[in-house]
Design a protein around this motif. Structure first.
Motif: not given
Length: 164
Positions: A9-11, A18-19, A24-26, A30-31
């Motif tokens: 839902t966040v991606w 932008s996608a 990458w931010q997610n 997560a990392a």
């Protein structure tokens, strides 16, 4: 850690710059969460290892304390046995000394009574007769003692009939 449903839902669903950046931010987030979790687990493991080492050290101290306690118990037991043996030896020696003392008091009384008798009757001193008289008086005093008469209660008049 976020569940798969939350990540979906966040991606962003679209395919663009932008996608890609959101993915990458997610992934980085997560990392980062995974690194923090791994760091927390590592600290927990280190703390657990430290506690295990302390437990080992305390167990070793306890083992040493038990060994020392056992050593002192053994020493105490040997001392108690030695003291009991000394008490028994002492009691035997005291009873032997009492018996000797009592016999010496009886013999002293015999000689005192004989001296009084000889002084009162003004008999001549003959060693053979004296030895015979001494034995008779000793037997008489021992007999009186068995009957319960006190040693000081036997006087020279009581032994006069023995020495005739």
């Amino acid at each position: 850690m976020k569940g798969d449903e939350e990540l979906q839902t966040v991606w962003p669903q679209g395919e663009g710059a932008s996608a890609g950046q959101g993915v990458w931010q997610n992934t980085i987030a997560a990392a980062d969460v995974a690194l923090e979790e791994a760091s927390r687990i590592q600290r927990g493991v280190q703390h657990n290892l430290r506690l295990q080492q302390e437990v080992r050290a305390l167990r070793e101290e306890l083992r040493k304390a038990h060994a020392e306690l056992d050593r002192y118990r053994g020493m105490h037991a040997r001392v108690v046995v030695g003291m009991r043996q000394l008490e028994e030896d002492n009691a035997g020696e005291v009873s032997r000394l009492r018996a000797e003392s009592e016999m010496l008091m009886v013999r002293h009384r015999v000689y005192k009574l004989l001296a009084e008798h000889y002084a009162l009757t003004a008999l001549r001193f003959d060693p053979a007769v004296f030895a015979e008289h001494r034995d008779r008086v000793l037997q008489h005093i021992l007999f009186q003692r068995r009957k319960g008469a006190p040693l000081s209660g036997i006087c020279a008049a009581d032994i006069g009939f023995l020495l005739l």
